[in-house]
Write an enzyme that holds these catalytic residues in place. Structure first.
Site, short mmCIF file in Angstrom:
data_model
loop_
_atom_site.label_atom_id
_atom_site.label_comp_id
_atom_site.label_asym_id
_atom_site.label_seq_id
_atom_site.Cartn_x
_atom_site.Cartn_y
_atom_site.Cartn_z
CG ASP A 51 87.64 36.77 3.64
OD1 ASP A 51 87.21 36.17 2.34
OD2 ASP A 51 87.78 35.73 3.51
CD GLU A 124 81.45 37.49 13.27
OE1 GLU A 124 82.14 38.51 13.05
OE2 GLU A 124 82.08 36.42 12.44
NE ARG A 150 78.51 34.67 37.34
CZ ARG A 150 78.43 36.08 37.97
NH1 ARG A 150 76.74 35.23 38.59
NH2 ARG A 150 78.62 36.48 38.65
CG ASP A 152 84.74 35.89 29.17
OD1 ASP A 152 84.40 35.89 30.70
OD2 ASP A 152 86.10 35.50 29.16
CB ALA A 164 84.80 34.08 10.60
CE1 TYR A 165 85.60 34.93 19.06
CE2 TYR A 165 83.96 36.79 18.61
CZ TYR A 165 84.81 36.52 19.33
OH TYR A 165 85.17 36.49 20.79
CG ASN A 166 80.88 29.67 14.77
OD1 ASN A 166 80.24 29.61 16.32
ND2 ASN A 166 80.83 28.40 13.88
CE LYS A 167 88.01 25.72 11.81
NZ LYS A 167 89.09 25.42 12.59
#
Length: 266
Positions: A51, A124, A150, A152, A164-167
């Site tokens: 991927d 993303e 406010r 990270d 992906a990162y979202n999950k």
């Protein structure tokens, strides 16, 4: 794919992969396809890897609108973008000859940084603190000031990128048939002074999200587009919206997005 005959292969240059590609060249030529040396000549772009390679293939070939993208995995398991495995050439032949292939259109997002440069993402866009310190952003939905964040960072994903990162930051998985954006927080700070929504939310594809960095000594965020870093130092504003570009991918009829989700996570 009867009206498409020019194939460009995107892959790494390892000896193992190049040897594997040779069998794909032979298969393509046997069925009347032409192998081209530059993606601009192609109307079929085949990513060979995983991927991550597929995301790079789309980005490095400029989100080509007149081409179909095909993902072939070199690993044992298939990916979210890879419907074929390089060790199973018979499945590719059967799909090509027995009309078992469909074209699926995946939405992309457009990111504009300080009105100076625009970038597309298939999975993303992320914006995070570049130092060990939280940073602050004013969040606007269209012209509405929604919240002051406010923490990270924040992550804006497409439906396909929602797996992906979202999950990993507890965002929801979104059906790619829905033209929308998902906005997820990365380690937000919530107390009596600072308050955010505290959960992911979905925006219609017709809306625009604006993130305005509040200058507090931490206005050099780290930004990512899919699996690639964005080299811009000082940032004041990022505008994100669904773009008019879609990525046309080749998929097997019996391998839907939700079948991939089940295979990958359950």
């Amino acid at each position: 794919m009867t009206d498409r005959s020019n194939i460009y292969f995107f892959h790494n240059q390892s000896t193992e992969t190049i040897n594997q590609i040779a069998s794909l060249h032979e298969l393509a030529e046997r069925y009347g396809f032409t192998i081209v040396d530059h993606f601009q000549q192609a109307n079929i772009i085949i990513s060979v890897g995983g991927d991550g390679t597929f995301l790079q293939a789309v980005r490095k070939t400029g989100f080509k609108q007149d081409s179909l993208y095909v993902g072939i995995s070199t690993k044992r398991e298939l990916g979210m973008y890879c419907d074929f495995n390089i060790d199973d050439l018979s499945a590719m032949i059967e799909a090509m000859t027995q009309a078992k292939i469909e074209v699926r259109k995946y939405p992309t997002i457009l990111v504009n940084i300080d009105n100076e440069g625009s970038f597309y993402c298939l999975n993303e866009f992320s914006i995070r603190s570049g130092i060990i310190k939280t940073f602050v952003m004013d969040v606007f939905i269209d012209d509405l000031h929604f919240e002051t964040f406010r923490g990270d960072g924040m992550l804006i994903s497409t439906p396909t990128g929602s797996t992906a990162y979202n999950k990993s930051v507890n965002g929801a998985i979104v059906d790619p048939l829905l033209p929308c954006l998902e906005v997820s927080e990365i380690a937000s700070l919530n107390n009596h002074r600072y308050r955010t929504l505290g959960s992911s939310f979905i925006l219609s594809g017709s809306r625009k999200l604006t993130l305005r960095v509040v200058a507090n000594g931490n206005d050099y965020p780290t930004m990512g587009m899919d699996n690639e870093a964005l080299s811009i130092r000082h940032v004041e504003k990022a505008e994100i919206q669904l773009s008019d570009k879609v990525i046309k991918t080749v998929k097997l009829k019996d391998n839907s997005f939700w079948e991939k989700v089940k295979r990958t996570f359950l």
